[in-house]
Motif scaffolding. Structure first.
Motif, PDB file in Angstrom:
ATOM      1  N   TRP A 139       0.690  -1.265  -0.046  1.00  0.00           N
ATOM      2  CA  TRP A 139      -0.072   0.075   0.119  1.00  0.00           C
ATOM      3  C   TRP A 139       0.934   1.323  -0.061  1.00  0.00           C
ATOM      4  O   TRP A 139       0.539   2.207  -0.756  1.00  0.00           O
ATOM      5  N   ILE A 140       1.800   1.203   0.765  1.00  0.00           N
ATOM      6  CA  ILE A 140       2.896   2.512   0.801  1.00  0.00           C
ATOM      7  C   ILE A 140       3.442   2.791  -0.414  1.00  0.00           C
ATOM      8  O   ILE A 140       3.632   3.753  -1.041  1.00  0.00           O
ATOM      9  N   SER A 141       3.931   1.631  -1.125  1.00  0.00           N
ATOM     10  CA  SER A 141       4.603   1.759  -2.443  1.00  0.00           C
ATOM     11  C   SER A 141       3.407   2.146  -3.523  1.00  0.00           C
ATOM     12  O   SER A 141       3.876   3.091  -4.287  1.00  0.00           O
ATOM     13  N   ALA A 142       2.594   1.616  -3.572  1.00  0.00           N
ATOM     14  CA  ALA A 142       1.298   2.047  -4.502  1.00  0.00           C
ATOM     15  C   ALA A 142       0.966   3.569  -4.266  1.00  0.00           C
ATOM     16  O   ALA A 142       0.791   4.155  -5.313  1.00  0.00           O
ATOM     17  N   LEU A 143       0.629   3.813  -3.200  1.00  0.00           N
ATOM     18  CA  LEU A 143       0.344   5.357  -2.873  1.00  0.00           C
ATOM     19  C   LEU A 143       1.388   6.066  -2.967  1.00  0.00           C
ATOM     20  O   LEU A 143       1.217   7.508  -3.629  1.00  0.00           O
ATOM     21  N   SER A 144       2.351   5.817  -2.632  1.00  0.00           N
ATOM     22  CA  SER A 144       3.749   6.635  -3.085  1.00  0.00           C
ATOM     23  C   SER A 144       3.740   6.925  -4.681  1.00  0.00           C
ATOM     24  O   SER A 144       3.955   7.861  -5.412  1.00  0.00           O
ATOM     25  N   GLY A 145       3.882   5.791  -5.425  1.00  0.00           N
ATOM     26  CA  GLY A 145       3.726   5.870  -6.842  1.00  0.00           C
ATOM     27  C   GLY A 145       2.687   6.463  -7.373  1.00  0.00           C
ATOM     28  O   GLY A 145       2.917   7.532  -8.342  1.00  0.00           O
ATOM     29  N   ALA A 146       1.374   6.393  -6.971  1.00  0.00           N
ATOM     30  CA  ALA A 146       0.378   7.074  -7.659  1.00  0.00           C
ATOM     31  C   ALA A 146       0.519   8.663  -7.141  1.00  0.00           C
ATOM     32  O   ALA A 146       0.022   9.399  -8.057  1.00  0.00           O
ATOM     33  N   ALA A 147       0.778   8.824  -6.213  1.00  0.00           N
ATOM     34  CA  ALA A 147       1.030  10.320  -5.549  1.00  0.00           C
ATOM     35  C   ALA A 147       2.100  10.954  -6.608  1.00  0.00           C
ATOM     36  O   ALA A 147       1.881  12.260  -7.016  1.00  0.00           O
ATOM     37  N   LEU A 148       3.250  10.365  -6.809  1.00  0.00           N
ATOM     38  CA  LEU A 148       4.148  10.887  -7.675  1.00  0.00           C
ATOM     39  C   LEU A 148       3.612  10.973  -9.111  1.00  0.00           C
ATOM     40  O   LEU A 148       3.802  12.329  -9.888  1.00  0.00           O
ATOM     41  N   LEU A 149       3.011  10.375  -9.350  1.00  0.00           N
ATOM     42  CA  LEU A 149       2.196  10.344 -10.920  1.00  0.00           C
ATOM     43  C   LEU A 149       1.281  11.344 -11.018  1.00  0.00           C
ATOM     44  O   LEU A 149       1.307  12.252 -11.966  1.00  0.00           O
ATOM     45  N   VAL A 150       0.318  11.527 -10.002  1.00  0.00           N
ATOM     46  CA  VAL A 150      -0.686  12.343  -9.828  1.00  0.00           C
ATOM     47  C   VAL A 150      -0.140  13.936  -9.772  1.00  0.00           C
ATOM     48  O   VAL A 150      -0.475  14.838 -10.333  1.00  0.00           O
ATOM     49  N   GLY A 151       1.006  13.990  -8.927  1.00  0.00           N
ATOM     50  CA  GLY A 151       1.422  15.275  -8.442  1.00  0.00           C
ATOM     51  C   GLY A 151       2.256  15.694  -9.853  1.00  0.00           C
ATOM     52  O   GLY A 151       2.033  16.918 -10.065  1.00  0.00           O
ATOM     53  N   THR A 152       2.728  14.995 -10.625  1.00  0.00           N
ATOM     54  CA  THR A 152       3.448  15.370 -11.768  1.00  0.00           C
ATOM     55  C   THR A 152       2.633  15.850 -12.760  1.00  0.00           C
ATOM     56  O   THR A 152       2.757  16.824 -13.458  1.00  0.00           O
ATOM     57  N   PHE A 153       1.345  15.164 -12.945  1.00  0.00           N
ATOM     58  CA  PHE A 153       0.255  15.421 -13.895  1.00  0.00           C
ATOM     59  C   PHE A 153      -0.484  16.865 -13.635  1.00  0.00           C
ATOM     60  O   PHE A 153      -0.748  17.827 -14.394  1.00  0.00           O
ATOM     61  N   LEU A 154      -0.447  16.896 -12.119  1.00  0.00           N
ATOM     62  CA  LEU A 154      -1.000  18.290 -11.657  1.00  0.00           C
ATOM     63  C   LEU A 154      -0.350  19.393 -11.974  1.00  0.00           C
ATOM     64  O   LEU A 154      -0.434  20.619 -12.141  1.00  0.00           O
ATOM     65  N   ILE A 155       0.893  19.288 -11.553  1.00  0.00           N
ATOM     66  CA  ILE A 155       2.072  20.440 -11.670  1.00  0.00           C
ATOM     67  C   ILE A 155       2.610  20.946 -12.851  1.00  0.00           C
ATOM     68  O   ILE A 155       2.927  21.803 -13.239  1.00  0.00           O
ATOM     69  N   VAL A 156       2.979  19.545 -13.962  1.00  0.00           N
ATOM     70  CA  VAL A 156       3.686  19.843 -14.948  1.00  0.00           C
ATOM     71  C   VAL A 156       2.463  20.267 -16.026  1.00  0.00           C
ATOM     72  O   VAL A 156       2.608  21.315 -16.623  1.00  0.00           O
TER      73      VAL A 156
END
Length: 156
Positions: A139-156
């Motif tokens: 769960w930690i791995s999945a949520l960290s990866g998803a947060a990084l992908l979503v964060g990149t999508f929103l900021i970039v």
């Protein structure tokens, strides 16, 4: 009478194999990310400036580079083409030493650079959960990866 315990290699082999798969996934994600991330994270002493994209090809975009400081404007620098790079827009960039390539600077550049690691963390989550029975780590791995992908999508 003493009872003999049976020793099975199969559970240990599964644990070793799944651990290796997980390590390969995460190390590959870090390795793929570090090629770009090092220029964003360790940018002290590197040339900074603003790149205004003037044209894009199939894989790269070119533009007008206005460096911070006294150096003159250059028109021979490139940036990798992505959905985040649009013709006519200006982006803060860092020049890779010894090349004409630039990478985005700041939060957007940092998140974009670590994008492969986010994908690797998402891929490692099912291996952690199913192969190693480490559901909390998965769960930690999945949520960290998803947060990084979503964060990149929103900021970039």
């Amino acid at each position: 009478m003493s009872k003999k315990r049976k020793f099975s290699v199969l559970p240990w082999a599964r644990i070793v194999a799944m651990t290796l798969v997980t390590l390969v996934l995460v190390v590959a994600g870090v390795w793929a990310s570090w090629g770009t991330a090092q220029h964003v994270l360790l940018s002290k002493g590197r040339e900074h400036g603003v790149l205004t994209v003037t044209g894009c090809g199939a894989e790269i975009c070119t533009g007008r580079f206005d460096p911070d400081g006294p150096a003159g404007v250059r028109t021979d620098l490139t940036i990798d083409r992505s959905v985040a790079v649009v013709k006519g827009e200006s982006y803060p960039v860092v020049v890779k030493p010894g090349t004409r390539e630039t990478v985005r600077a700041g939060w957007a550049g940092g998140l974009h650079a670590w994008l492969p690691l986010g994908g690797a963390l998402l891929l490692a989550a099912p291996v952690l959960a199913g192969g190693l029975r480490l559901t909390r780590a998965a769960w930690i791995s999945a949520l960290s990866g998803a947060a990084l992908l979503v964060g990149t999508f929103l900021i970039v």
